[in-house]
Design an enzyme around this catalytic site. Structure first.
Site, PDB file in Angstrom:
ATOM      1  CG  ASP A 191      52.745  20.631  26.163  1.00  0.00           C
ATOM      2  OD1 ASP A 191      53.139  21.742  26.545  1.00  0.00           O
ATOM      3  OD2 ASP A 191      53.407  19.886  25.411  1.00  0.00           O
ATOM      4  CD  GLU A 193      55.749  26.587  21.403  1.00  0.00           C
ATOM      5  OE1 GLU A 193      55.992  26.014  20.330  1.00  0.00           O
ATOM      6  OE2 GLU A 193      56.439  26.425  22.411  1.00  0.00           O
TER       7      GLU A 193
END
Length: 322
Positions: free
Chosen positions: A42, A209
């Site tokens: 991420d 997401e």
């Protein structure tokens, strides 16, 4: 999903011993070569005012990498020396996920999430720094929260400025991607701000997401990660995109299908050794756009690594990577 800790990253790597279900697709570019500390999950990347680069990520106490040239990356420890005490309200280990770094009003702003796997008892927090470097961050507590009674999940924050206002997109499963307005002075959610709905899937568990929104021309572009992460080479993450003339939507793909109805053009997905591309963000460097993301390396036991690709735009205004 943007919600794993260091132990989960190690576990995901071990899953690489299982057969890969991904298939090669030569239409997607490989990430540009990087060296040094490549392990990341991420990533959020920014070029600092000093000219150096910093990347923050899930893992550790918001893990940090630094670079002089965007190609060689060094391990730079963590954003924080110890977790702020309030993080433990949301998990037992004070484990943060999915940071987002930006710069405004003379300060760097670092947003991040704290939660636990499979729960929407979650919170997004914010910290600021004058330099953006690890070890210099002052935490300012909660920005926005969600509870088990809510139909959204307050993780995976990303900041966007539009029409003189400050916005935060967020969301993971639980009916998908949402957005709230922030107070630009505090960096926290405006009191009683409406929660806008930007994207979802028609089927449970609504596997979308990690939003990130950028403006190009007259459109706002919503990038999001679809399907499943965090399973090494068995991950099915891919990056999809839609656009809107309003930051709050409605977003549609190039065929006109709304992202609230499962639309979204595939920008990048797993191919060859580069499995489960997602957890993306976009950053500017010398007037050009770059896509940062992680992938699971099928030739290195499924280890999550940093992917960087130039982000360009077609004549009709859709993003492409190369």
């Amino acid at each position: 999903m943007k919600r794993i800790g260091l132990a989960a990253i190690v576990a995901a790597a071990l899953l690489a011993l299982l057969p890969s279900t991904a298939t090669a697709d030569v239409t997607y570019p490989d990430p540009q070569p990087v060296t040094g500390q490549q392990i990341i999950h991420d990533p959020t990347v920014i070029r600092l005012k000093s000219g150096d680069y910093v990347a923050y990520s899930t893992g550790g106490i918001i893990g940090a990498r630094t670079s002089k040239d965007r190609k060689h990356w060094d391990d730079a420890g963590n954003a924080f020396a110890t977790p702020p005490s309030w993080w433990y309200e949301y998990n037992d280990t004070g484990d943060p996920w999915a940071p987002d770094i930006s710069y405004r009003d003379g300060r760097y702003w670092l947003y991040y999430a704290v939660s636990s796997w499979g729960s929407n008892h979650s919170a997004i927090g914010v910290a600021t720094s004058r330099t953006g470097l690890p070890g210099t961050w002052a935490d300012h507590g909660k920005v926005f929260t969600s509870e088990r009674t809510d139909s959204w999940n307050a993780i995976d924050p990303a900041i966007t400025r539009a029409d003189g206002k400050l916005w935060m997109s967020f969301g993971s499963y639980w009916t998908g991607i949402r957005m709230v307005e922030l107070n630009p002075r505090t960096g926290k959610a405006v009191t009683d701000a409406p929660v806008h709905h930007l994207a979802t899937r028609p089927d449970a568990p609504y596997a979308v997401e990690g939003p990130y929104i950028v403006k190009h021309g007259r459109h706002y572009y919503l990038f999001a990660s679809y399907d499943a992460c965090c399973s090494g080479v068995n991950s099915t993450y891919k990056i999809r995109v839609g656009r809107s003339t309003s930051v709050t939507g409605p977003y549609v793909d190039s065929a006109g299908k709304p992202l609230l109805e499962g639309g979204g053009d595939v920008l990048l997905e797993g191919h060859g050794r580069y499995i489960g591309t997602g957890g993306q963000s976009v950053f500017r460097d010398r007037g050009r756009d770059w896509l940062a993301y992680h992938y699971y390396d099928a030739e290195d036991n499924g280890t999550p690594k940093l992917g960087l690709n130039r982000l360009s735009w077609t004549g009709n205004g859709w993003p492409v990577v190369f």
